[in-house]
Design a protein around this motif. Structure first.
Motif: not given
Length: 295
Positions: A26-28, A69-70, A99-103
């Motif tokens: 599951s992802c936040d 995940r987040g 994890y991933r990112g939004v910049c």
């Protein structure tokens, strides 16, 4: 720091395990970390000053909730300096987390910087269109063209109820668009509001995504629960459950009301989406498609 810039309350530290089933992977999809002020200075023209919210605290929250995940979303207080979340994503990778990112970047961002961000795990650009007078639509188009080949998306912080012109132009963009916080529209306006109806049509036509997050930001209630948000959330899911993702919005910055309980926010998803298989798509498979996680 100016006394006119309000300080934010810290997130709750006592979190209970959710009573609803949380599937594996599951992802936040919406959270932030805030570093020590002396190491990661804030932009002077910010609207709030957050307390420190560390990567370790964020991981502790996820371990309690059963989240694996987040997605770290660049907050406005750092402007276009993405160094804190860049460092965080690299650290997470070293620790074995996915994890991933939004910049947030300027329209003239270099290709070298975009490549560095992509290699670290960033997969989108957040655009604050909630307050007019900053970015122009040509800036949006320009950035969309720059990130299209990377497979990124644009994430809009926008109140869909008072931005009809922008809502009408989303479909012309060459990249996916993700709407923060259920469209950031006051829930009291209801599902028949014209901007919200446009959001529903974009979802139904696979032209946009929406984050089922920030319910405490759009409710008229002073404290949990937020029954007025249920109709909004259910309408979004009914429009296209395959284009919905969930986010905690931890540590809930720039919010002056009663600090929400993150377990309540996760358990609300079971109220809005009674079907377990649909919830699994929202928590697991939809983030895989949007952010490029491994299956």
């Amino acid at each position: 720091m100016s006394s006119e810039i309000p300080f934010c309350e810290a997130a709750r530290t006592l979190v209970r395990r959710p009573e609803v089933a949380v599937p594996a992977k599951s992802c936040d999809t919406h959270a932030h970390v805030f570093g020590r002020h002396e190491h990661f200075p804030f932009t002077p023209n910010r609207t709030y000053t957050p307390p420190e919210a560390s990567l370790e605290q964020y991981l502790e929250l996820h371990q309690m909730l059963g989240i694996e995940r987040g997605v770290l979303v660049q907050p406005s207080v750092y402007g276009t300096d993405n160094s804190l979340h860049l460092q965080a994503l690299r650290q997470l990778r070293e620790w074995g987390y996915d994890y991933r990112g939004v910049c947030v970047v300027a329209p003239e961002v270099s290709s070298t910087e975009l490549k560095e961000l992509h290699e670290a795990g960033f997969r989108g650009v957040r655009m604050n269109l909630l307050f007019r007078g900053g970015l122009q639509w040509n800036d949006v188009l320009g950035l969309a063209d720059r990130i299209a080949d990377l497979g990124w998306h644009l994430q809009f912080l926008i109140n869909v109820s008072d931005c009809d012109d922008i809502m009408d132009r989303v479909a012309e963009l060459p990249v996916p668009v993700v709407f923060d916080h259920m469209g950031h529209m006051p829930a009291t306006l209801g599902t028949d509001q014209s901007g919200f109806r446009k959001l529903l049509r974009l979802l139904a036509g696979n032209r946009a995504w929406v984050k089922l997050s920030g319910s405490y930001r759009v409710t008229l209630q002073d404290e949990y629960p937020y029954p007025d948000v249920e109709e909004i959330a259910r309408a979004l899911v009914a429009a296209n459950a395959n284009r919905c993702v969930w986010g905690s919005d931890w540590p809930h910055p720039h919010f002056s009301g009663l600090m929400p309980d993150d377990t309540d926010l996760l358990e609300d998803l079971a109220v809005w989406v009674p079907d377990e298989e649909a919830r699994k798509r929202i928590l697991v498979s939809n983030p895989v498609r949007l952010y490029g996680f491994d299956d």
